[in-house]
Design a protein around this motif. Sequence first.
Motif, PDB file in Angstrom:
ATOM      1  N   ALA A  94       0.835  -1.213   0.000  1.00  0.00           N
ATOM      2  CA  ALA A  94       0.000   0.000   0.000  1.00  0.00           C
ATOM      3  C   ALA A  94       0.867   1.259   0.000  1.00  0.00           C
ATOM      4  CB  ALA A  94      -0.930  -0.007   1.209  1.00  0.00           C
ATOM      5  N   VAL A  95       2.003   1.219   0.707  1.00  0.00           N
ATOM      6  CA  VAL A  95       2.922   2.367   0.710  1.00  0.00           C
ATOM      7  C   VAL A  95       3.423   2.613  -0.711  1.00  0.00           C
ATOM      8  CG1 VAL A  95       5.171   3.211   1.503  1.00  0.00           C
ATOM      9  CG2 VAL A  95       3.610   2.134   3.128  1.00  0.00           C
ATOM     10  N   ALA A  96       3.803   1.538  -1.407  1.00  0.00           N
ATOM     11  CA  ALA A  96       4.262   1.671  -2.799  1.00  0.00           C
ATOM     12  C   ALA A  96       3.132   2.214  -3.678  1.00  0.00           C
ATOM     13  CB  ALA A  96       4.752   0.330  -3.315  1.00  0.00           C
ATOM     14  N   GLU A  97       1.916   1.699  -3.481  1.00  0.00           N
ATOM     15  CA  GLU A  97       0.774   2.146  -4.286  1.00  0.00           C
ATOM     16  C   GLU A  97       0.395   3.596  -3.993  1.00  0.00           C
ATOM     17  OE1 GLU A  97      -2.198  -0.765  -3.383  1.00  0.00           O
ATOM     18  OE2 GLU A  97      -1.274  -2.282  -4.662  1.00  0.00           O
ATOM     19  N   SER A  98       0.672   4.067  -2.776  1.00  0.00           N
ATOM     20  CA  SER A  98       0.313   5.446  -2.417  1.00  0.00           C
ATOM     21  C   SER A  98       1.076   6.460  -3.256  1.00  0.00           C
ATOM     22  CB  SER A  98       0.574   5.695  -0.929  1.00  0.00           C
ATOM     23  OG  SER A  98       1.965   5.800  -0.670  1.00  0.00           O
ATOM     24  N   LEU A 135      -2.726  14.284   5.207  1.00  0.00           N
ATOM     25  CA  LEU A 135      -2.376  14.264   6.636  1.00  0.00           C
ATOM     26  C   LEU A 135      -2.749  12.928   7.268  1.00  0.00           C
ATOM     27  CD1 LEU A 135      -3.331  17.801   8.000  1.00  0.00           C
ATOM     28  CD2 LEU A 135      -1.067  16.747   7.992  1.00  0.00           C
ATOM     29  N   LYS A 136      -3.907  12.403   6.894  1.00  0.00           N
ATOM     30  CA  LYS A 136      -4.339  11.114   7.443  1.00  0.00           C
ATOM     31  C   LYS A 136      -3.393   9.996   6.997  1.00  0.00           C
ATOM     32  CE  LYS A 136      -8.352   8.269   8.118  1.00  0.00           C
ATOM     33  NZ  LYS A 136      -9.202   8.424   9.223  1.00  0.00           N
ATOM     34  N   ILE A 137      -2.994  10.022   5.713  1.00  0.00           N
ATOM     35  CA  ILE A 137      -2.042   9.038   5.198  1.00  0.00           C
ATOM     36  C   ILE A 137      -0.736   9.123   5.984  1.00  0.00           C
ATOM     37  CG2 ILE A 137      -0.579   8.458   3.208  1.00  0.00           C
ATOM     38  CD1 ILE A 137      -2.976   9.309   1.413  1.00  0.00           C
ATOM     39  N   TYR A 138      -0.250  10.353   6.165  1.00  0.00           N
ATOM     40  CA  TYR A 138       0.999  10.561   6.909  1.00  0.00           C
ATOM     41  C   TYR A 138       0.887  10.028   8.332  1.00  0.00           C
ATOM     42  CZ  TYR A 138       4.502  13.033   9.663  1.00  0.00           C
ATOM     43  OH  TYR A 138       5.503  13.332  10.549  1.00  0.00           O
ATOM     44  N   ALA A 139      -0.182  10.405   9.013  1.00  0.00           N
ATOM     45  CA  ALA A 139      -0.350  10.025  10.422  1.00  0.00           C
ATOM     46  C   ALA A 139      -0.454   8.506  10.573  1.00  0.00           C
ATOM     47  CB  ALA A 139      -1.587  10.703  11.006  1.00  0.00           C
ATOM     48  N   LEU A 140      -1.220   7.863   9.704  1.00  0.00           N
ATOM     49  CA  LEU A 140      -1.349   6.402   9.775  1.00  0.00           C
ATOM     50  C   LEU A 140      -0.013   5.722   9.498  1.00  0.00           C
ATOM     51  CD1 LEU A 140      -4.798   5.924   8.023  1.00  0.00           C
ATOM     52  CD2 LEU A 140      -4.252   5.338  10.396  1.00  0.00           C
ATOM     53  N   TYR A 141       0.740   6.255   8.532  1.00  0.00           N
ATOM     54  CA  TYR A 141       2.050   5.678   8.220  1.00  0.00           C
ATOM     55  C   TYR A 141       2.980   5.796   9.431  1.00  0.00           C
ATOM     56  CZ  TYR A 141       6.617   4.881   6.244  1.00  0.00           C
ATOM     57  OH  TYR A 141       7.880   4.386   6.023  1.00  0.00           O
TER      58      TYR A 141
END
Length: 84
Positions: free
Chosen positions: A11-15, A28-34
């Motif tokens: 999922a990180v690669a797909e992001s 921001l949500k993507i960053y925080a979850l990562y």
Amino acid sequence: MADLKARFEQAVAESKQLPEKPDNMTLLKIYALYKQASAGDVDGKRPGFTDMVGRAKWDAWNGLKGTSADDAMQDYIDLIESLK
């Protein structure tokens, strides 16, 4: 667990290849979850008011305090899937 970690890394690669750039709140949500999935609870002091981007990132990450790494990974995977 290994399967979840592999799906998270996928999922990180797909992001990085999403069809369109998400809005700032979603980013921001993507960053925080990562960060929660990979580093755990936020550490350190909140950035000062002159660092608005750093402060927003810190606040988003701090909002996930107490979330387990597994839950954060699954939420990250689900979010990226919904953006494809």
